[in-house]
Motif scaffolding. Sequence first.
Motif, PDB file in Angstrom:
ATOM      1  N   PHE A  31      11.756  -2.368  -5.686  1.00 34.00           N
ATOM      2  CA  PHE A  31      10.718  -3.303  -5.264  1.00 34.00           C
ATOM      3  C   PHE A  31      10.278  -3.035  -3.831  1.00 34.00           C
ATOM      4  O   PHE A  31       9.080  -3.042  -3.532  1.00 34.00           O
ATOM      5  CB  PHE A  31      11.229  -4.748  -5.406  1.00 34.00           C
ATOM      6  CG  PHE A  31      10.216  -5.768  -4.991  1.00 34.00           C
ATOM      7  CD1 PHE A  31       9.113  -6.009  -5.781  1.00 34.00           C
ATOM      8  CD2 PHE A  31      10.357  -6.472  -3.808  1.00 34.00           C
ATOM      9  CE1 PHE A  31       8.153  -6.944  -5.404  1.00 34.00           C
ATOM     10  CE2 PHE A  31       9.421  -7.400  -3.418  1.00 34.00           C
ATOM     11  CZ  PHE A  31       8.312  -7.636  -4.220  1.00 34.00           C
ATOM     12  N   ALA A  32      11.234  -2.770  -2.951  1.00 34.68           N
ATOM     13  CA  ALA A  32      10.887  -2.496  -1.556  1.00 34.68           C
ATOM     14  C   ALA A  32      10.078  -1.206  -1.438  1.00 34.68           C
ATOM     15  O   ALA A  32       9.124  -1.133  -0.650  1.00 34.68           O
ATOM     16  CB  ALA A  32      12.154  -2.409  -0.711  1.00 34.68           C
ATOM     17  N   THR A  33      10.420  -0.191  -2.220  1.00 35.64           N
ATOM     18  CA  THR A  33       9.687   1.074  -2.175  1.00 35.64           C
ATOM     19  C   THR A  33       8.263   0.894  -2.669  1.00 35.64           C
ATOM     20  O   THR A  33       7.312   1.401  -2.053  1.00 35.64           O
ATOM     21  CB  THR A  33      10.416   2.130  -3.019  1.00 35.64           C
ATOM     22  OG1 THR A  33      11.758   2.223  -2.573  1.00 35.64           O
ATOM     23  CG2 THR A  33       9.755   3.484  -2.890  1.00 35.64           C
ATOM     24  N   VAL A  34       8.079   0.166  -3.766  1.00 37.42           N
ATOM     25  CA  VAL A  34       6.730  -0.085  -4.283  1.00 37.42           C
ATOM     26  C   VAL A  34       5.929  -0.925  -3.290  1.00 37.42           C
ATOM     27  O   VAL A  34       4.748  -0.641  -3.038  1.00 37.42           O
ATOM     28  CB  VAL A  34       6.799  -0.774  -5.664  1.00 37.42           C
ATOM     29  CG1 VAL A  34       5.449  -1.299  -6.091  1.00 37.42           C
ATOM     30  CG2 VAL A  34       7.322   0.192  -6.708  1.00 37.42           C
ATOM     31  N   LEU A  35       6.552  -1.927  -2.708  1.00 36.64           N
ATOM     32  CA  LEU A  35       5.866  -2.771  -1.736  1.00 36.64           C
ATOM     33  C   LEU A  35       5.430  -1.963  -0.514  1.00 36.64           C
ATOM     34  O   LEU A  35       4.285  -2.086  -0.050  1.00 36.64           O
ATOM     35  CB  LEU A  35       6.782  -3.921  -1.324  1.00 36.64           C
ATOM     36  CG  LEU A  35       6.150  -5.073  -0.585  1.00 36.64           C
ATOM     37  CD1 LEU A  35       5.142  -5.773  -1.493  1.00 36.64           C
ATOM     38  CD2 LEU A  35       7.209  -6.062  -0.158  1.00 36.64           C
ATOM     39  N   LEU A  36       6.312  -1.119  -0.018  1.00 40.41           N
ATOM     40  CA  LEU A  36       5.948  -0.268   1.117  1.00 40.41           C
ATOM     41  C   LEU A  36       4.811   0.691   0.763  1.00 40.41           C
ATOM     42  O   LEU A  36       3.890   0.901   1.565  1.00 40.41           O
ATOM     43  CB  LEU A  36       7.164   0.525   1.591  1.00 40.41           C
ATOM     44  CG  LEU A  36       8.193  -0.258   2.400  1.00 40.41           C
ATOM     45  CD1 LEU A  36       9.448   0.573   2.576  1.00 40.41           C
ATOM     46  CD2 LEU A  36       7.618  -0.647   3.735  1.00 40.41           C
ATOM     47  N   ALA A  37       4.864   1.267  -0.434  1.00 41.98           N
ATOM     48  CA  ALA A  37       3.803   2.194  -0.850  1.00 41.98           C
ATOM     49  C   ALA A  37       2.459   1.466  -0.934  1.00 41.98           C
ATOM     50  O   ALA A  37       1.424   1.998  -0.501  1.00 41.98           O
ATOM     51  CB  ALA A  37       4.148   2.826  -2.193  1.00 41.98           C
ATOM     52  N   CYS A  38       2.463   0.253  -1.473  1.00 43.10           N
ATOM     53  CA  CYS A  38       1.209  -0.504  -1.575  1.00 43.10           C
ATOM     54  C   CYS A  38       0.657  -0.857  -0.193  1.00 43.10           C
ATOM     55  O   CYS A  38      -0.555  -0.764   0.039  1.00 43.10           O
ATOM     56  CB  CYS A  38       1.419  -1.766  -2.407  1.00 43.10           C
ATOM     57  SG  CYS A  38       1.652  -1.420  -4.158  1.00 43.10           S
TER      58      CYS A  38
ATOM     59  N   SER B  62       7.672   4.326 -10.083  1.00 37.54           N
ATOM     60  CA  SER B  62       8.348   3.840 -11.288  1.00 37.54           C
ATOM     61  C   SER B  62       8.930   4.995 -12.087  1.00 37.54           C
ATOM     62  O   SER B  62      10.069   4.927 -12.566  1.00 37.54           O
ATOM     63  CB  SER B  62       7.379   3.043 -12.168  1.00 37.54           C
ATOM     64  OG  SER B  62       6.938   1.909 -11.487  1.00 37.54           O
ATOM     65  N   MET B  63       8.174   6.062 -12.244  1.00 38.56           N
ATOM     66  CA  MET B  63       8.671   7.211 -12.996  1.00 38.56           C
ATOM     67  C   MET B  63       9.832   7.883 -12.267  1.00 38.56           C
ATOM     68  O   MET B  63      10.756   8.398 -12.906  1.00 38.56           O
ATOM     69  CB  MET B  63       7.555   8.207 -13.268  1.00 38.56           C
ATOM     70  CG  MET B  63       6.630   7.760 -14.375  1.00 38.56           C
ATOM     71  SD  MET B  63       7.481   7.180 -15.862  1.00 38.56           S
ATOM     72  CE  MET B  63       8.417   8.604 -16.338  1.00 38.56           C
ATOM     73  N   ALA B  64       9.828   7.868 -10.942  1.00 39.90           N
ATOM     74  CA  ALA B  64      10.962   8.427 -10.205  1.00 39.90           C
ATOM     75  C   ALA B  64      12.226   7.613 -10.484  1.00 39.90           C
ATOM     76  O   ALA B  64      13.297   8.182 -10.725  1.00 39.90           O
ATOM     77  CB  ALA B  64      10.664   8.459  -8.707  1.00 39.90           C
TER      78      ALA B  64
END
Length: 123
Positions: A36-43, A71-73
């Motif tokens: 979640f933190a990685t997706v949030l940072l990417a966004c 997500s795929m990673a």
Amino acid sequence: MSSVVTFFNFMFQKLRSLLDPNLNPLRHAPVLVRYFATVLLACFWCLSFGMYFGDIQTVAYNMMGHTAVISMAFVTWAVFKQFDRIYGPREGTQEWLRMPDRSSRCDEMTEEQRREKIKEFKN
């Protein structure tokens, strides 16, 4: 020339420590929190670059693309962990006892021996 190589080596090490999940500050978080933190940072990075370059119309596509890649990673990591758990060496197996084709040499039972042990334990 050596100072340029030293600079690139320094930058590579810093980038590696930032992006490697085993070295960055997210390494202690559970997997779902890390995802979640990685997706949030990417966004947020997509949003900031979209605002900087003035291309707000494509920020949503960029965010969805980053979410899909991240997500795929994580899915790939989960599949690798699952396969390692299922097909990896059993507990107590020593890696140096394996043949080059990863078959067992002497420290694991064959399937027939396992079935016999299971029958023994059930009786």
